[in-house]
Design an enzyme around this catalytic site. Structure first.
Site, PDB file in Angstrom:
ATOM      1  N   ASP A  74       0.861  -1.176   0.000  1.00 44.72           N
ATOM      2  CA  ASP A  74       0.000   0.000   0.000  1.00 44.72           C
ATOM      3  C   ASP A  74       0.904   1.234   0.000  1.00 44.72           C
ATOM      4  OD1 ASP A  74      -2.360   1.631   0.531  1.00 44.72           O
ATOM      5  OD2 ASP A  74      -1.615   1.762   2.585  1.00 44.72           O
ATOM      6  N   LEU A  75       0.325   2.397  -0.308  1.00 42.08           N
ATOM      7  CA  LEU A  75       1.106   3.629  -0.340  1.00 42.08           C
ATOM      8  C   LEU A  75       0.832   4.530   0.864  1.00 42.08           C
ATOM      9  CD1 LEU A  75       1.054   4.456  -4.170  1.00 42.08           C
ATOM     10  CD2 LEU A  75       2.917   3.502  -2.804  1.00 42.08           C
ATOM     11  N   ASP A  76      -0.292   5.230   0.879  1.00 43.30           N
ATOM     12  CA  ASP A  76      -0.560   6.184   1.961  1.00 43.30           C
ATOM     13  C   ASP A  76      -0.680   5.478   3.311  1.00 43.30           C
ATOM     14  OD1 ASP A  76      -0.992   8.813   0.463  1.00 43.30           O
ATOM     15  OD2 ASP A  76      -2.286   7.422  -0.630  1.00 43.30           O
TER      16      ASP A  76
ATOM     17  N   THR B 284      -2.677   0.021  -4.232  1.00 42.88           N
ATOM     18  CA  THR B 284      -3.135   1.254  -3.619  1.00 42.88           C
ATOM     19  C   THR B 284      -4.561   1.604  -4.042  1.00 42.88           C
ATOM     20  OG1 THR B 284      -2.673   3.650  -3.510  1.00 42.88           O
ATOM     21  CG2 THR B 284      -2.044   2.511  -5.526  1.00 42.88           C
ATOM     22  N   GLY B 285      -5.176   2.474  -3.277  1.00 44.14           N
ATOM     23  CA  GLY B 285      -6.455   3.034  -3.670  1.00 44.14           C
ATOM     24  C   GLY B 285      -6.304   4.190  -4.636  1.00 44.14           C
TER      25      GLY B 285
ATOM     26  N   ASP C 251      -2.171  -0.791   5.899  1.00 43.14           N
ATOM     27  CA  ASP C 251      -2.606  -0.168   7.153  1.00 43.14           C
ATOM     28  C   ASP C 251      -4.108   0.092   7.221  1.00 43.14           C
ATOM     29  OD1 ASP C 251      -2.615   1.964   5.217  1.00 43.14           O
ATOM     30  OD2 ASP C 251      -2.575   3.396   6.877  1.00 43.14           O
TER      31      ASP C 251
ATOM     32  N   ASN D  18      -8.987  -1.528   3.397  1.00 45.56           N
ATOM     33  CA  ASN D  18      -8.909  -1.863   1.974  1.00 45.56           C
ATOM     34  C   ASN D  18      -7.695  -2.743   1.666  1.00 45.56           C
ATOM     35  OD1 ASN D  18      -7.216   0.365   2.551  1.00 45.56           O
ATOM     36  ND2 ASN D  18      -7.245   1.040   0.418  1.00 45.56           N
TER      37      ASN D  18
END
Length: 269
Positions: A8-10, A42-43, A214, A217
């Site tokens: 994931d990114l953020d 990622t979203g 985190d 999702n």
């Protein structure tokens, strides 16, 4: 040894200011030079992630919009799963007049919002990706990867989550990526199912994957991978859903790149 790294990114790989630190950039470059396959999961929108990937100069698959879009290492779209048009149309307007909740839409190559709010672009500091204002009834309902809602107060999004699930059930996948961000994709869409397809295309299985995340999702991806690692700042709901998972530290401290260097490069630096 896990041959595939998905992150994931953020809140996970990116620093708190939503950018890749020089340490993280170097780590990803070193990993891919050693034939470890990195996957963005990622979203975020694929245009935004593609700019990040191109700036890094690495070869990587991109799972974006929480699994609604997958692009290969050449940047070609290989998987797409949209919200049903009737659901998308209703979501465009469901809280349009609520002054506390912003509606965001990812349609094909565009990002739409129901009203102007410049601080939303803080998430895209390294990108030229910008939003457009839309009006319900005027925005086309085809090509909708996801609709997401942001609000400064998490508690105000919970009734919306419940209402969407009650109305559409398994026709949608609804999850919090952040306490202030509620995301809606088509039913069956998740980072985990997208990673399953990506790993297969690379000649591996999910057991060959290690994943970092985190938010809710990320749940399917973390559960389905050979190993799923949580950030210390993960949503309480995610920690409760995965009580046995390893918690590796904070994105503020570059926990993911440190972990990857220790695992693959035999060093902390």
């Amino acid at each position: 040894m896990y041959h595939v790294v998905a992150s994931d990114l953020d809140g996970t790989l990116l620093s708190p200011d939503h950018s890749l630190s020089p340490f993280a950039k170097e780590t990803l470059q070193l990993l891919t030079q050693r034939d470890i396959h990195f996957v963005f999961a990622t979203g975020r929108h694929h245009i935004d992630v593609a700019q990040m990937r191109d700036a890094l100069g690495i070869s990587a698959y991109m799972i974006t919009s929480n699994g609604a879009r997958v692009h290969n290492t050449d940047g070609e779209l290989i998987f797409s799963h949209n919200l049903d048009p009737d659901i998308a149309e209703d979501l465009f307007a469901i809280v349009h007049d609520n002054p506390d909740i912003l509606t965001n839409v990812y349609r094909n190559d565009d990002w739409h919002m129901n009203r102007d709010r410049r601080d939303q672009e803080d998430f895209f500091k390294e990108s030229i990706f910008k939003y457009k204002i839309y009006q319900p009834g005027l925005l086309e309902t085809d090509g909708i990867a996801k609709v997401y809602f942001t609000c400064d107060d998490h508690e105000k999004l919970i009734p919306l989550e419940q209402a969407i699930n009650a109305r559409w059930g398994d026709r949608v996948n609804v999850s919090f990526s952040l306490p202030v961000c509620l995301e809606v994709m088509a039913g069956g869409v998740s980072k985990g199912h997208a990673l399953e397809e990506v790993s297969r295309l690379m000649g591996y299985t999910l057991k060959d994957c290690i994943a970092f995340g985190d938010g809710m999702n990320d749940l399917e991806m973390l559960n389905m991978s050979g190993k799923g690692c949580l950030m210390s700042g993960s949503l309480p709901r995610l920690k409760a859903a995965m009580p046995e998972a390893e918690i590796i530290g904070s994105n503020a401290d570059d926990a993911v790149p440190h972990y990857l260097r220790k695992m693959y490069l035999n060093s902390e630096r």
